[in-house]
Write an enzyme that holds these catalytic residues in place. Structure first.
Site, PDB file in Angstrom:
ATOM      1  N   GLU A 449       0.851  -1.191   0.000  1.00  0.00           N
ATOM      2  CA  GLU A 449       0.000   0.000   0.000  1.00  0.00           C
ATOM      3  C   GLU A 449       0.883   1.235   0.000  1.00  0.00           C
ATOM      4  O   GLU A 449       1.878   1.303   0.732  1.00  0.00           O
ATOM      5  CB  GLU A 449      -0.920   0.006   1.223  1.00  0.00           C
ATOM      6  CG  GLU A 449      -1.796   1.243   1.328  1.00  0.00           C
ATOM      7  CD  GLU A 449      -2.729   1.195   2.534  1.00  0.00           C
ATOM      8  OE1 GLU A 449      -3.160   0.090   2.897  1.00  0.00           O
ATOM      9  OE2 GLU A 449      -3.006   2.265   3.117  1.00  0.00           O
ATOM     10  N   GLU A 454      -2.984  11.348   3.241  1.00  0.00           N
ATOM     11  CA  GLU A 454      -4.034  11.139   4.242  1.00  0.00           C
ATOM     12  C   GLU A 454      -4.068  12.379   5.115  1.00  0.00           C
ATOM     13  O   GLU A 454      -3.025  12.936   5.477  1.00  0.00           O
ATOM     14  CB  GLU A 454      -3.736   9.921   5.111  1.00  0.00           C
ATOM     15  CG  GLU A 454      -3.754   8.608   4.371  1.00  0.00           C
ATOM     16  CD  GLU A 454      -3.390   7.456   5.289  1.00  0.00           C
ATOM     17  OE1 GLU A 454      -4.290   6.678   5.627  1.00  0.00           O
ATOM     18  OE2 GLU A 454      -2.207   7.345   5.672  1.00  0.00           O
TER      19      GLU A 454
END
Length: 569
Positions: A449, A454
């Protein structure tokens, strides 16, 4: 999509300059550390706590020191004759004022590489020219009344990761055997073959019921007799402190070609010289209370019966050519382009509180943007963690999550999105990549990932970039935050990634703030699992392990607005 995806990480990886993808001639490639962990001898040792091996163990806190007399010497065996380019000496206070560096092919006849009578101690980097299997430092005049003492004695040569002329990977896809293997819920299918499959996300481990003992071993059958020149071990945290690399022609009688009692785990590249059909890692002392485990056991040399591994993905050229984009120029109220995006539906993961709808919350605005709106809206019949505001276990929020799986995936390049993130307590918008093999059965985090952006409402000025793999994930992922100096949700920002085989560089508005280097990751944290296709994801979450719950300060609805997403290769 169900998977654990805890996010927070502030463990920034310090970076080195990024090397080119081995397209330069070998003579121009970076030198390789040849001496670490190699057999070493000395004329004397001051005491049992300062052995010769401490000078080549890679630990700057341990040292070799000699008897208090002249001359004294320290000699390392590189395992085979190597081209030499540099010797680095890190002296303790008891240094040599006069010393020589010599090389030998046989340990008997010596050729001088360097000599001085005016050394001043400290850290010395000596550029040398020559070749040899044995490298010896001989001190002839001490600078103090004590002996000679080195924190580290490092010998460099070779040419980066390029193997010696004619050498190839011999172990790929070959059969193996081991003292035991693990196959349970903690490590399913962790069989010997997993160490030779060239897949950095799979591993071999000794049995959890019978294999947490010494010795423990794993053997590869190269298919025919081979000349073995290099072995690369990528250890799990269950590594060998003491082990040998051995070769055999009959899988019964073994010859040691490498031995250490100071193994450090992670990635170890060993220069060796031996011949045999079988190669074995024979561990005699474990690093902890578990067994032995290897993500990779790669053998290089000539001969054998090699199977050619799959070709590496082509290297990107930055800034590259646009290969995929979505400018979100659809009509107001239109769903995302179905030829590019798929809506994921259902409750979120990581203890999030939203229910992802089938694009009811993801609409184009007619002005060149996609809006993913998170709003308070119960979904009858659904189940989420208990909402701290309402006390209900029915999902009390709706939002959108879209991905390009099965429609677009890519390996390497420049990725960029211009986004105005949502804000407020408990919100968690994200722009990220997930390994395309996730939907073909490879679980998270084995698929890898890459979180390009974020944002969490409780840290309004920060945007996080993090990578996740089997050996480092969730709160232990590798990454760092970017501090915008103001609330990130106040306006649009360009969140970018430059990604190739050796590094990832993350940027905000064109300002690179974090580079994660492959060599650093492999030598300090674990395997690099990012040399395969990944797809894109956009989502706007609420609650969960990273941002924490919504509360009295949460203001809804909240929009995540995406101007464009572009990929260049």
């Amino acid at each position: 999509m169900k998977r654990p995806r805890a996010r927070l990480s502030v463990l920034a990886v310090l970076t080195l300059a990024v090397a080119a993808l081995l397209t330069a001639p070998a003579a121009q490639a970076a030198p390789v550390l040849l001496s670490q962990g190699r057999p070493v001898t000395a004329s004397s040792a001051e005491n049992a706590g300062t052995p010769a091996s401490a000078a080549v163990d890679g630990d700057g806190g341990t040292r070799w020191s000699s008897a208090f007399s002249d001359p004294q010497w320290l000699q390392v065996d590189l395992g085979s004759t190597q081209q030499l380019s540099q010797v680095v000496l890190n002296w303790e206070t008891a240094y040599a004022k006069a010393f020589t560096i010599q090389a030998s092919a046989d340990g008997a006849t010596w050729t001088p590489l360097y000599s001085t009578t005016t050394a001043t101690g400290g850290n010395q980097t000596l550029n040398v020219t020559g070749s040899g299997r044995y490298i010896r430092l001989t001190g002839t005049q001490r600078a103090t009344q004590y002996g000679y003492s080195l924190w580290e004695f490092q010998v460099f040569g070779g040419g980066g990761t390029t193997p010696p002329s004619g050498d190839v990977l011999l172990s790929y896809g070959k059969s193996g055997s081991a003292s035991s293997s693990q196959d349970d819920g903690a490590c399913p299918g962790c069989l010997p073959a997993k160490a030779f499959d060239h897949d950095p996300a799979t591993r071999w481990a000794t049995s959890a019921t019978t294999g947490w003992v010494d010795p423990g071993w794993i053997t590869v059958d190269l298919g025919a007799t081979a000349n073995v020149h290099r072995v690369v071990l990528q250890w799990d945290p269950a590594y060998a402190v003491a082990y040998q690399i051995q070769v055999s022609n009959d899988n019964a009688n073994w010859t040691s070609i490498y031995s250490t009692t100071t193994g450090k785990g992670f990635k170890e590249t060993l220069t060796v010289d031996g011949s045999g059909r079988y190669v074995r890692m024979y561990g005699t002392a474990r690093s902890n209370g578990y067994g032995y485990s290897l993500w990779g056991f790669d053998v290089y040399g000539t001969g054998g019966n090699p199977t050619t591994p799959p070709p590496a993905p082509p290297a990107p050229h930055f800034p590259g050519t646009l290969v995929w984009s979505d400018e979100f120029n659809g009509a107001a109220g239109a769903a995302p382009d179905a030829s590019k995006w798929t809506a994921e539906t259902g409750p979120g993961v990581n203890n999030e509180l939203e229910y992802y709808t089938n694009n009811n919350n993801a609409k184009q605005d007619g002005r060149g943007d996609l809006v993913i709106q998170l709003r308070r809206e119960a979904t009858p019949g659904s189940a989420c963690p208990v909402d701290p505001i309402s006390g209900s276990g029915t999902c009390q929020y709706t939002s959108g999550r879209i991905n390009t799986a099965g429609k677009f995936s890519f390996t390497y390049g420049h990725v960029e999105a211009n986004i105005k993130v949502s804000g407020t307590q408990g919100l968690w918008p994200a722009f990220w990549l997930l390994g395309a093999n996730f939907f073909s059965g490879t679980p998270w985090p084995n698929c890898g990932e890459i979180d390009i952006m974020e944002h969490v409402g409780k840290s309004p000025n920060l945007a996080y970039s993090t990578i996740h793999a089997p050996a480092y994930n969730g709160g232990g992922g590798i990454g760092a935050p970017f501090d915008a100096g103001q609330d990130v949700s106040a306006g649009f920002h360009k969140f970018g990634l430059d990604w190739d085989a050796n590094h990832m560089t993350f940027s905000v508005d064109g300002n690179a703030f974090e580079t994660i280097d492959r060599d650093t990751v492999e030598s300090t944290r674990g395997p690099w699992v990012y040399d395969h296709p990944f797809f894109l994801i956009l989502n706007n979450a609420i609650g969960g392990d990273f941002p924490g719950p919504p509360g009295a300060g949460t203001v809804l609805p909240q929009d995540m607005v995406i101007d464009y997403v572009r990929v260049y290769q």
